[in-house]
Design a protein around this motif. Structure first.
Motif, PDB file in Angstrom:
ATOM      1  N   LYS A  73      31.770 -20.632   9.075  1.00 60.51           N
ATOM      2  CA  LYS A  73      30.731 -21.622   8.785  1.00 60.51           C
ATOM      3  C   LYS A  73      29.342 -21.009   8.986  1.00 60.51           C
ATOM      4  O   LYS A  73      28.432 -21.229   8.191  1.00 60.51           O
ATOM      5  CB  LYS A  73      30.906 -22.872   9.639  1.00 60.51           C
ATOM      6  N   SER A  83      24.036 -26.878  -2.113  1.00 60.93           N
ATOM      7  CA  SER A  83      24.973 -27.964  -1.833  1.00 60.93           C
ATOM      8  C   SER A  83      25.076 -28.868  -3.062  1.00 60.93           C
ATOM      9  O   SER A  83      24.068 -29.297  -3.616  1.00 60.93           O
ATOM     10  CB  SER A  83      24.511 -28.772  -0.619  1.00 60.93           C
ATOM     11  N   ASP A 122      26.675 -31.063   1.835  1.00 62.13           N
ATOM     12  CA  ASP A 122      26.359 -30.282   3.035  1.00 62.13           C
ATOM     13  C   ASP A 122      27.574 -29.966   3.905  1.00 62.13           C
ATOM     14  O   ASP A 122      27.433 -29.605   5.065  1.00 62.13           O
ATOM     15  CB  ASP A 122      25.268 -30.966   3.870  1.00 62.13           C
ATOM     16  N   GLU A 123      28.782 -30.085   3.365  1.00 66.08           N
ATOM     17  CA  GLU A 123      30.007 -29.716   4.076  1.00 66.08           C
ATOM     18  C   GLU A 123      30.603 -28.488   3.404  1.00 66.08           C
ATOM     19  O   GLU A 123      30.674 -28.404   2.178  1.00 66.08           O
ATOM     20  CB  GLU A 123      31.021 -30.857   4.014  1.00 66.08           C
ATOM     21  N   ILE A 137      38.450 -28.633   4.798  1.00 70.46           N
ATOM     22  CA  ILE A 137      37.061 -28.845   5.170  1.00 70.46           C
ATOM     23  C   ILE A 137      36.819 -27.993   6.401  1.00 70.46           C
ATOM     24  O   ILE A 137      37.543 -28.128   7.406  1.00 70.46           O
ATOM     25  CB  ILE A 137      36.776 -30.338   5.461  1.00 70.46           C
ATOM     26  N   GLN A 139      35.007 -27.272   9.467  1.00 67.47           N
ATOM     27  CA  GLN A 139      34.087 -27.941  10.393  1.00 67.47           C
ATOM     28  C   GLN A 139      33.790 -27.074  11.588  1.00 67.47           C
ATOM     29  O   GLN A 139      34.491 -26.226  11.958  1.00 67.47           O
ATOM     30  CB  GLN A 139      34.671 -29.266  10.846  1.00 67.47           C
TER      31      GLN A 139
END
Length: 139
Positions: A73, A83, A122-123, A137, A139
């Motif tokens: 990340k 994004s 924005d992920e 995803i 995180q």
């Protein structure tokens, strides 16, 4: 022999019989990721089970491992990718539209990853490039 001893012996036997060609396809990275995830979730026994399961599926799923997620990340943030704005919730299984989304290669240092990454609302997400389906995803 206790159940734990049998489990440990089985996992060891499996690892010792793994071939070099399987190693090249991601068995050992999968075992490592599975062991780490299992250990985090259920302690040493979970690590053994996770390692064995990860060895079997490691070359198949090709996702970012739990220990690599923060570093990956951070890598993505440093790349400053655009994004994409998506009207629906960003969830695993969502299929992204055919246009407008920018996909990027995942560097080899994050493991054998079969997918591309994108930034959606924005992920950071991993996407199957052939179906445009979100598979993870980050995180």
């Amino acid at each position: 022999m206790t159940g734990r001893s049998i489990l440990l012996a089985s996992a060891l036997a499996f690892c010792l019989t793994t071939t070099v060609s399987a190693y090249a396809q991601g068995v050992l990275p999968g075992a490592k990721n599975g062991a780490e995830q299992g250990n985090d979730a259920a302690g040493p026994v979970g690590g053994v089970v996770g390692g064995a399961v990860g060895a079997v599926t490691g070359g198949i799923n090709g996702l970012i491992g739990i220990k690599e997620k923060p570093r990956f990340k951070q890598y993505v943030i440093e790349q400053h990718p655009q994004s994409f704005r998506y009207a629906d919730p960003v969830t695993v299984g969502s299929v992204l539209p055919s246009g407008g989304v920018q996909y990027y290669e995942v560097p080899a240092e994050y493991g054998h990853v079969n997918y591309r990454y994108a930034v959606v609302n924005d992920e950071v997400v991993l996407v199957d490039p052939s179906t445009r389906q979100i598979v993870q995803i980050v995180q």
